[in-house]
Design an enzyme around this catalytic site. Sequence first.
Site, PDB file in Angstrom:
ATOM      1  N   LEU A 192       0.830  -1.197   0.000  1.00 21.21           N
ATOM      2  CA  LEU A 192       0.000   0.000   0.000  1.00 21.21           C
ATOM      3  C   LEU A 192       0.866   1.249   0.000  1.00 21.21           C
ATOM      4  O   LEU A 192       0.529   2.259  -0.606  1.00 21.21           O
ATOM      5  CB  LEU A 192      -0.930   0.014   1.221  1.00 21.21           C
ATOM      6  CG  LEU A 192      -2.201  -0.821   1.119  1.00 21.21           C
ATOM      7  CD1 LEU A 192      -2.909  -0.866   2.467  1.00 21.21           C
ATOM      8  CD2 LEU A 192      -3.135  -0.273   0.060  1.00 21.21           C
ATOM      9  N   ARG A 221      -0.220   3.486  -3.082  1.00 18.42           N
ATOM     10  CA  ARG A 221      -0.841   4.798  -2.946  1.00 18.42           C
ATOM     11  C   ARG A 221      -0.096   5.856  -3.759  1.00 18.42           C
ATOM     12  O   ARG A 221      -0.610   6.938  -3.988  1.00 18.42           O
ATOM     13  CB  ARG A 221      -0.879   5.223  -1.480  1.00 18.42           C
ATOM     14  CG  ARG A 221      -1.935   4.508  -0.649  1.00 18.42           C
ATOM     15  CD  ARG A 221      -2.150   5.213   0.692  1.00 18.42           C
ATOM     16  NE  ARG A 221      -3.119   4.505   1.506  1.00 18.42           N
ATOM     17  CZ  ARG A 221      -2.802   3.670   2.483  1.00 18.42           C
ATOM     18  NH1 ARG A 221      -1.536   3.427   2.738  1.00 18.42           N
ATOM     19  NH2 ARG A 221      -3.737   3.068   3.188  1.00 18.42           N
ATOM     20  N   VAL A 279     -11.350   5.625  -1.135  1.00 19.54           N
ATOM     21  CA  VAL A 279     -10.756   4.293  -1.215  1.00 19.54           C
ATOM     22  C   VAL A 279      -9.336   4.269  -0.656  1.00 19.54           C
ATOM     23  O   VAL A 279      -8.689   5.294  -0.528  1.00 19.54           O
ATOM     24  CB  VAL A 279     -10.759   3.749  -2.666  1.00 19.54           C
ATOM     25  CG1 VAL A 279     -12.170   3.618  -3.181  1.00 19.54           C
ATOM     26  CG2 VAL A 279      -9.939   4.647  -3.583  1.00 19.54           C
ATOM     27  N   GLU A 280      -8.867   3.040  -0.350  1.00 21.00           N
ATOM     28  CA  GLU A 280      -7.549   2.798   0.256  1.00 21.00           C
ATOM     29  C   GLU A 280      -7.341   3.673   1.488  1.00 21.00           C
ATOM     30  O   GLU A 280      -6.285   4.262   1.703  1.00 21.00           O
ATOM     31  CB  GLU A 280      -6.426   3.022  -0.767  1.00 21.00           C
ATOM     32  CG  GLU A 280      -6.332   1.910  -1.786  1.00 21.00           C
ATOM     33  CD  GLU A 280      -5.013   1.918  -2.537  1.00 21.00           C
ATOM     34  OE1 GLU A 280      -4.026   2.452  -2.012  1.00 21.00           O
ATOM     35  OE2 GLU A 280      -4.982   1.377  -3.649  1.00 21.00           O
ATOM     36  N   GLY A 281      -8.361   3.748   2.319  1.00 20.31           N
ATOM     37  CA  GLY A 281      -8.327   4.563   3.519  1.00 20.31           C
ATOM     38  C   GLY A 281      -8.977   5.904   3.247  1.00 20.31           C
ATOM     39  O   GLY A 281      -8.513   6.667   2.412  1.00 20.31           O
TER      40      GLY A 281
END
Length: 766
Positions: free
Chosen positions: A299, A303, A425-427
Amino acid sequence: MFARTLKYIKDAQILPRISDTERQALEAGSVWIDGEFFSGNPDFQSMMGEAYPALSSEEQAFLDGPVEELLHRVDSWKLRNTRRIDDDTWSFLREKGFFGLIIPKEYGGSGFSTLGRSSVMMKTSQLGPVGTLIVIPNTLGAAELLIAYGTEQQKDHYLPRLATGELVPCFGLTEPTAGSDAASIKAEGRVFKDEDGEIKVKLNFAKRYITLAPIANLVSLACQLHDPDNLLGKGELPGISVILLEKGMDGLYLGDHHLPIGAFDNGPIFGEDVVAPVDHIIGGPDMAGQGWRMLMEQLGGGRAVSLPAGGVASAKAAASAVGPYSIVREQFNIPVGLMEGVSAKIARTTALAYIMESSRIYVCAGVDRGHHPPVISAILKQQTTELGQSCLIDGMDVMAGAGVMQGPNNILGDGYKSAPVAVTVEGANILTRTLMIFGQGAVRCHPYALPTLEAVQNDDVDAFRKAILGWMRHSVTNFGRGIVRGITRGATVKAPVDDETARYFKKLGWASSRFAFLTDLAMFFVGGKLKQRGKLSGRFADALSWMVFSITTLRRFQAEGARKEDLPVVHWAMKYSLLQIQQAFDGIYGNFGGPIGWILKYPGRFFLRINPLSNGPSDSEDRAAAAAIQSPGEQYQRIALGGLGSPLPESPGMGRLLHAWRLVCEAQAPTFKIKKALHKKQIKAANLLEAVPEAVKAGIVTNDEAEQIKRAEKARLDAIQVDVFDKDDYYLDSLSDIPVKTRFGSEDANDDETMAEPALARAAND
């Protein structure tokens, strides 16, 4: 003395305690330029020496060839309405290798660099579901995890099939109770021996928000692994693991859709007693329990790739549209882009597109050089997705009705509607900003925080003495350094360049000293409460983010040859970035709290405001920055449209706008002659087109110039038109045209239940 101090700090919980999952997150990836800003004395020479590369010839050829062809093949308007990727597009993607960009060549992929993959994602992001279909196989998922952690057998089996698109992957992570807090997943994998004595895993889970799940046939499933008989030799609870599941396995159900904004393929995954061989754990049994580390490490890099590529594409899309539109569209007999209120929006969009592209290239190059910076990646994810969204909002404001009315000719509407997806998304960005960037950065990137925390938790007095003395020296030094740099406004900072941008390095050095000292105050006086003080840590995150953006902006300017024509954009960008840092500091000073907070809030804030880093760009600088993208040419291509594709003149939306813009700009000189003659009343007419014949008769313009003006005005009128639908195309026949079916939960469902009920899973399979 140090033993008593250590005991007091531990008992009073002055410093935050690190959980096991937090420790794994902190140990994942690497500290990079973020550490320079936490030091209080950044090495600008080193930071400016970081690579800022161009694409390889192979990558550029792929962008100019297959990617450009894909843009012209896909009807984005039709795709977003039908939500179905046609067979021809699927075949083209497979044939041209779009699914194997990340996969090494020895396994049948392209082996593109991080920058190459990011550039493909940026260019295809405007294609909605097709862009998403390209992103997922080439970022966090089966291929990336297999390349980094898979066994040779797993790589040989899966990677070639992923490269050709035979296998379409999805990543099963998010659950109803596990979103940004991915460590809290409830999906369970229980290790057991079957009747033949083979070790296997029985899985039960309910996932949601899984991109590509409805069309995927390979799932990378994150689960909590339980091993009650310790068959793997890692204890009863090895921890989070990632297991590969293929479509068709008994008990595995996927195929239903959520309907996300942007209408890309996304849906739930259910599993009831799905049995998989233990060799399906990515990395094999030896990697059981290492899933959380895998996720944190990947990640951290991921990111920096897909989401920033989309955010930058949004900013560039807005810039590439509003620059031309602001010249083509006229009100009150002048182009709207010459009005100060409009030019301010265009200037901000121009500068943000420049800043964001600089960060994308800088960070992708760093990842390619072996850095896996979780804090920097979190900054890019949070900031580029939000800034891209704000650029689209500004773009919609400039384009007004042309931005609101939907249809094939709408340029920004789809991106505007889809922007919230990337933010969540992704946190979710709220937590990324308030918890991850500064929370992780303050511990991991600070030169003494992590050694001190570890010494306190381990009751290691000697290590504590060494760390705390170093920390005290660091804090005192930055306090003194900050005073000197504040008084001199950074004059004592050595800049690595000798041009008009040198002043910005001095201010960044000044800002870094203040940031480092304030970080020490927060660690000591807020300490373990930093997790709860999200607004305070969010302001620290903002200051760090804009310092990072500042250095990448300055690096881009130098890497591109320090072009004088770019200086208006760079000055605007730097003054705006320093203003964001200034405002973050102002928020920290005003909300720190406690006895130290009183000093910061009153005398500290007073001196902060009378001696600011920046007051932001001036009105005249707005006009200069906006002008960079209001004329056709190399600068517009480089800052705005470059990397997004070259629309054909006859294509709807952007194609017809650029066509009109070129004609309008080419006709500016003769048009000005006629407008001047009208103003002086040398000729009389109600509008420009009516004035053309009179201007020819009066010798003000030639016949060729008259034709040039007519072509430009026709193209201008075409470009500002919006789509019109007849009632057959506009109305749906009935509500039944929008089928709605819910599989997850009911009125009687227990809100606390996190696993799919067996009956629910059976009904889904039926």
